[in-house]
Design an enzyme around this catalytic site. Sequence first.
Site, PDB file in Angstrom:
ATOM      1  N   TYR A   1       4.899   0.328  -3.697  1.00 32.92           N
ATOM      2  CA  TYR A   1       4.574   0.335  -4.852  1.00 32.92           C
ATOM      3  C   TYR A   1       4.590  -0.738  -5.192  1.00 32.92           C
ATOM      4  O   TYR A   1       5.515   0.010  -6.124  1.00 32.92           O
ATOM      5  CB  TYR A   1       4.190   1.789  -5.579  1.00 32.92           C
ATOM      6  CG  TYR A   1       2.969   3.311  -5.017  1.00 32.92           C
ATOM      7  CD1 TYR A   1       1.804   2.535  -5.809  1.00 32.92           C
ATOM      8  CD2 TYR A   1       2.692   4.018  -3.826  1.00 32.92           C
ATOM      9  CE1 TYR A   1       0.346   3.707  -5.374  1.00 32.92           C
ATOM     10  CE2 TYR A   1       1.890   4.223  -3.806  1.00 32.92           C
ATOM     11  CZ  TYR A   1       0.770   4.443  -4.065  1.00 32.92           C
ATOM     12  OH  TYR A   1      -0.179   5.091  -3.924  1.00 32.92           O
TER      13      TYR A   1
ATOM     14  N   HIS B   1      -9.883   3.197  -0.469  1.00 24.23           N
ATOM     15  CA  HIS B   1     -10.328   3.026   1.392  1.00 24.23           C
ATOM     16  C   HIS B   1     -11.341   1.296   0.971  1.00 24.23           C
ATOM     17  O   HIS B   1     -11.830   0.746   1.800  1.00 24.23           O
ATOM     18  CB  HIS B   1     -10.615   3.383   2.536  1.00 24.23           C
ATOM     19  CG  HIS B   1      -9.879   3.741   3.156  1.00 24.23           C
ATOM     20  ND1 HIS B   1     -10.374   3.743   4.745  1.00 24.23           N
ATOM     21  CD2 HIS B   1      -8.909   3.738   3.378  1.00 24.23           C
ATOM     22  CE1 HIS B   1      -9.262   3.814   5.788  1.00 24.23           C
ATOM     23  NE2 HIS B   1      -8.292   4.004   4.396  1.00 24.23           N
TER      24      HIS B   1
ATOM     25  N   ARG C   1      -7.404  15.403   2.961  1.00 22.73           N
ATOM     26  CA  ARG C   1      -5.730  16.027   3.969  1.00 22.73           C
ATOM     27  C   ARG C   1      -4.897  15.942   2.990  1.00 22.73           C
ATOM     28  O   ARG C   1      -3.850  16.346   3.511  1.00 22.73           O
ATOM     29  CB  ARG C   1      -5.516  14.866   5.376  1.00 22.73           C
ATOM     30  CG  ARG C   1      -6.282  15.674   6.450  1.00 22.73           C
ATOM     31  CD  ARG C   1      -5.423  14.718   8.238  1.00 22.73           C
ATOM     32  NE  ARG C   1      -5.584  13.130   8.293  1.00 22.73           N
ATOM     33  CZ  ARG C   1      -6.504  11.731   8.458  1.00 22.73           C
ATOM     34  NH1 ARG C   1      -7.578  12.743   8.582  1.00 22.73           N
ATOM     35  NH2 ARG C   1      -6.213  11.160   8.125  1.00 22.73           N
ATOM     36  N   ASP C   2      -4.546  15.354   2.469  1.00 22.81           N
ATOM     37  CA  ASP C   2      -3.989  15.118   0.893  1.00 22.81           C
ATOM     38  C   ASP C   2      -3.867  15.879   0.589  1.00 22.81           C
ATOM     39  O   ASP C   2      -3.310  16.735  -0.421  1.00 22.81           O
ATOM     40  CB  ASP C   2      -4.314  13.414   0.284  1.00 22.81           C
ATOM     41  CG  ASP C   2      -3.603  12.572   0.738  1.00 22.81           C
ATOM     42  OD1 ASP C   2      -2.481  12.735   1.783  1.00 22.81           O
ATOM     43  OD2 ASP C   2      -4.175  11.343   0.272  1.00 22.81           O
TER      44      ASP C   2
ATOM     45  N   ASN D   1      -6.760   8.735 -11.588  1.00 23.52           N
ATOM     46  CA  ASN D   1      -6.837   7.054 -11.246  1.00 23.52           C
ATOM     47  C   ASN D   1      -6.491   6.631 -10.108  1.00 23.52           C
ATOM     48  O   ASN D   1      -5.123   6.673  -9.091  1.00 23.52           O
ATOM     49  CB  ASN D   1      -6.060   6.720 -12.473  1.00 23.52           C
ATOM     50  CG  ASN D   1      -4.351   6.561 -11.943  1.00 23.52           C
ATOM     51  OD1 ASN D   1      -4.306   5.746 -11.420  1.00 23.52           O
ATOM     52  ND2 ASN D   1      -3.278   7.353 -12.172  1.00 23.52           N
TER      53      ASN D   1
ATOM     54  N   GLU E   1      -2.890   4.813  13.353  1.00 27.53           N
ATOM     55  CA  GLU E   1      -2.792   5.310  11.639  1.00 27.53           C
ATOM     56  C   GLU E   1      -4.383   5.917  11.807  1.00 27.53           C
ATOM     57  O   GLU E   1      -5.228   6.120  11.751  1.00 27.53           O
ATOM     58  CB  GLU E   1      -3.370   4.650  10.894  1.00 27.53           C
ATOM     59  CG  GLU E   1      -2.095   3.700  10.250  1.00 27.53           C
ATOM     60  CD  GLU E   1      -2.982   3.025   9.564  1.00 27.53           C
ATOM     61  OE1 GLU E   1      -3.886   2.662   8.516  1.00 27.53           O
ATOM     62  OE2 GLU E   1      -1.848   2.308   8.190  1.00 27.53           O
TER      63      GLU E   1
ATOM     64  N   HIS F   1     -10.609  -2.561   1.937  1.00 27.72           N
ATOM     65  CA  HIS F   1     -10.600  -3.145   2.442  1.00 27.72           C
ATOM     66  C   HIS F   1     -10.317  -3.081   4.294  1.00 27.72           C
ATOM     67  O   HIS F   1     -11.806  -3.855   4.993  1.00 27.72           O
ATOM     68  CB  HIS F   1      -8.473  -4.367   2.570  1.00 27.72           C
ATOM     69  CG  HIS F   1      -8.754  -4.925   2.019  1.00 27.72           C
ATOM     70  ND1 HIS F   1      -7.278  -5.844   1.613  1.00 27.72           N
ATOM     71  CD2 HIS F   1      -9.430  -5.862   0.731  1.00 27.72           C
ATOM     72  CE1 HIS F   1      -7.436  -6.755   0.490  1.00 27.72           C
ATOM     73  NE2 HIS F   1      -8.902  -5.938  -0.200  1.00 27.72           N
TER      74      HIS F   1
ATOM     75  N   HIS G   1       1.072  -1.086   0.141  1.00 29.41           N
ATOM     76  CA  HIS G   1      -0.071   0.168   0.145  1.00 29.41           C
ATOM     77  C   HIS G   1       0.873   1.145  -0.416  1.00 29.41           C
ATOM     78  O   HIS G   1       0.454   2.076  -0.351  1.00 29.41           O
ATOM     79  CB  HIS G   1      -1.025  -0.057   0.859  1.00 29.41           C
ATOM     80  CG  HIS G   1      -1.878   1.161   1.706  1.00 29.41           C
ATOM     81  ND1 HIS G   1      -3.145   1.074   0.721  1.00 29.41           N
ATOM     82  CD2 HIS G   1      -2.021   2.217   2.049  1.00 29.41           C
ATOM     83  CE1 HIS G   1      -3.566   2.416   0.924  1.00 29.41           C
ATOM     84  NE2 HIS G   1      -3.449   3.071   1.696  1.00 29.41           N
TER      85      HIS G   1
ATOM     86  N   SER H   1      -4.274   0.240  -5.973  1.00 28.59           N
ATOM     87  CA  SER H   1      -5.161  -1.407  -4.123  1.00 28.59           C
ATOM     88  C   SER H   1      -4.749  -2.441  -5.346  1.00 28.59           C
ATOM     89  O   SER H   1      -5.639  -2.756  -6.303  1.00 28.59           O
ATOM     90  CB  SER H   1      -6.295  -0.574  -4.363  1.00 28.59           C
ATOM     91  OG  SER H   1      -7.296  -1.465  -3.334  1.00 28.59           O
TER      92      SER H   1
ATOM     93  N   LYS I   1      -7.221  14.305  -6.154  1.00 33.22           N
ATOM     94  CA  LYS I   1      -6.547  12.293  -5.943  1.00 33.22           C
ATOM     95  C   LYS I   1      -7.871  11.910  -5.711  1.00 33.22           C
ATOM     96  O   LYS I   1      -9.162  12.348  -5.053  1.00 33.22           O
ATOM     97  CB  LYS I   1      -5.967  12.636  -5.034  1.00 33.22           C
ATOM     98  CG  LYS I   1      -4.707  11.419  -5.111  1.00 33.22           C
ATOM     99  CD  LYS I   1      -3.463  11.535  -4.218  1.00 33.22           C
ATOM    100  CE  LYS I   1      -2.884  10.486  -3.959  1.00 33.22           C
ATOM    101  NZ  LYS I   1      -2.197  10.537  -3.226  1.00 33.22           N
TER     102      LYS I   1
END
Length: 763
Positions: A58, A106, A127-128, A520, A324, A108, A55, A560, A102
């Site tokens: 990459y 989310h 937040r990103d 994407n 997290e 799983h 995750h 993902s 962007k």
Amino acid sequence: MHIDTVARAGQSPDTSQPYAELGMKDDEYARVRAILGRRPTSAELAIYSVMWSEHCSYKSSKAHLRQFGEKVPASAARTLLVGMGENAGVVDIGQGYAVTFKIESHNHPSYVEPHQGAATGVGGIVRDILTMGARPVAVMDALRFGPVDAPDTRRVLPGVVSGISFYGNCLGLPNIGGELGFDPCYTGNPLVNALCVGVMRHGDIKLAQAPGPGNKVVLFGSRTGPDGIGGASVLASASFDDASQAKRPSVQVGDPFLEKLLIECSLELFAADLVVGIQDLGAAGVSCATTELAAAGTGGMRVALDRVPLRDPRLTPEEILMSESQERMMAVVEPGKLDAFMSVCAKWDILATVIGEVTDVSPEEAERGGRLVMTWHGETVVDLPPRTAADEGPVYQRPYARPGYLDALNADDAVGLPRPVRGAELRGDLLRVLSSPGIADPSWVTSQYDRYVQGNTVLAVPHDAGVVRIDEETGLGIALATDGNGRYTKLDPYTGTQLALAEAYRNVAVTGARPLAVTNCLNFGSPEDPGVMWQFAEAVRGLADGCLELDTPVTGGNVSFYNQTGDTAIHPTPVIGVLGVHDDVSRRIASGFGTAGAAVVLLGETDDEFGGSAWARVVHDHLGGLPPRVDLAAERALGALMAEAARDGLVDAAHDLSDGGLGTALAESVLHGTVGARVVLPGDPFAALFSESAARALVAVRPGREEDFAAACRRHGVPATDLGRTTGTSLVIEGAFADGPIRLSADELRAAYEGRLVADTER
């Protein structure tokens, strides 16, 4: 409490460590030991395990994603202000404004705990956008579930929708669109992809970096708790099994009211120029924020983990690093501005704590990747080169091969399926397609979202794209759409991905906007399966080639993997988001027929294309053949035509043709407007109604502007077929069938379109 320090690690090389339980392979663990020259401490193992997870790192996709940096559209030099590698890409939309957007998954966590998984997916993507220096202005979501009447769907769908609506509505962000799909392949593996868009001035851009030795590292926002330990980073980096629902502690818990304060606090900090670097804490938490900030700055940072404000004082250093917990940010602040920074945080009732500082590194340390040191009550528990965790994780060249089943699947063409001939049969099939989940009215879901908060939403669901006003004085605005079709991509991942790109591009274009950039979210099964990896490689190649031809750069996104249960993977599902620009949103085009006497015109060419179509799926439960042909030059021509038509006021309504073909577009144009239509189908009525050929749109030309519109079609080389006129309140379809016209009242259309999803989900 026994703490595993760096000194102790150097003295106990044979201590057994649970690296496999944290998702690390034998060779990855061996490489960590080689980097450090010893075994890692428990805290260091926590950092590498989450930062090298699929995750976060990459590691299976990097080799393919590089194509986006190699196949760069010409427009990128003019419009792209920040590209891939930051929290989100930034594009120039004119008049000194920039937009960042962007989409991320989310998936799983949303299966394990639907409400919190989806809610924190929204919070994370917001937040990103915030960390780029932008004010978030809208969100979207692309959702996919198993069959609408399946027990699994009835458990997951309501929770996901409540989580999205709860978080977004509390933040005061309009939800302007997205997708809702259903297919058996998503049973046990729902897709919850969240998009956010934000606006800023060019000079407001912020980056995730930690420059300046002596600058302070400040953690602000929520306290750190045990929720989400190993959440997104671990849950999204492995396949599901029967124990998945036992992983509820790995799902984060969100507080949108605190996030709202955090947004306003951060924007005031940015406006006062009180930060030199900023990073949100999402997947991998403190591990990610510290390593990435240090790696992008001087390469040096010293952090005291015992200064991190906790909700649970029993947390160990490794748990703090892996937590997290949501609504947290990390800033790099000059010492002379620290008091002002803290004052702003206090004003917004945001807890802020200095937990460390940026350090300089020697040339030798810089050569090795810098130096990140973390202490726990004076004992050193982390001493590692941050770039090795943030930027230099493993890169796999996974083996891939075209799946053997594809030959038989592609040979099983829908051309052999029994087709309706009589008008009554066509009528019945049209109503079946219109009422099918995924095409039927999604308002049971979207009505739970606030679409108009802030007062700048110009278009939202059910229109083809969401449109938001950016500048009240000039009318400058943006349009956004997301699209994906797993059936097409299952049949041909290269073509299917380009069709998803083309549909999102077209949905933005039919509002009159100029498509500008792409994000994407690539949802696939296990990368350890060569067949899945081939699907992924082909999808990325298709997207890179398609963006190059459409001149729309990829600004960033998300991969993902491991969306499968056991050996059963979902359909490969790349979800593509396209951003477009409106010079004046007052000239946007809606999708519903709103003026009587308008000419109804079909743009583009229709072929006999039914592979992966909604008609084949709904009527015959069939998936086979090849997806529709892609013609990106035709998509660009259609987009240019629609931009001109909007600018010159030639068109009263426009709707793209995709799932369900012309029949669905006609029905929705009637249902989403106030006027009916009477049309005559050209050629074979069945193909005319249900083919899903791409690069097509349905438009209603303003009365008196027919010649002007026809001339514009000729200039742009877009085929145009007159079908009829808007009139009355019903849909009347004539054609080459012996039993008379198809007549569908607005009430009949509405009953088919609006009834199914509500009935199945509330059963």
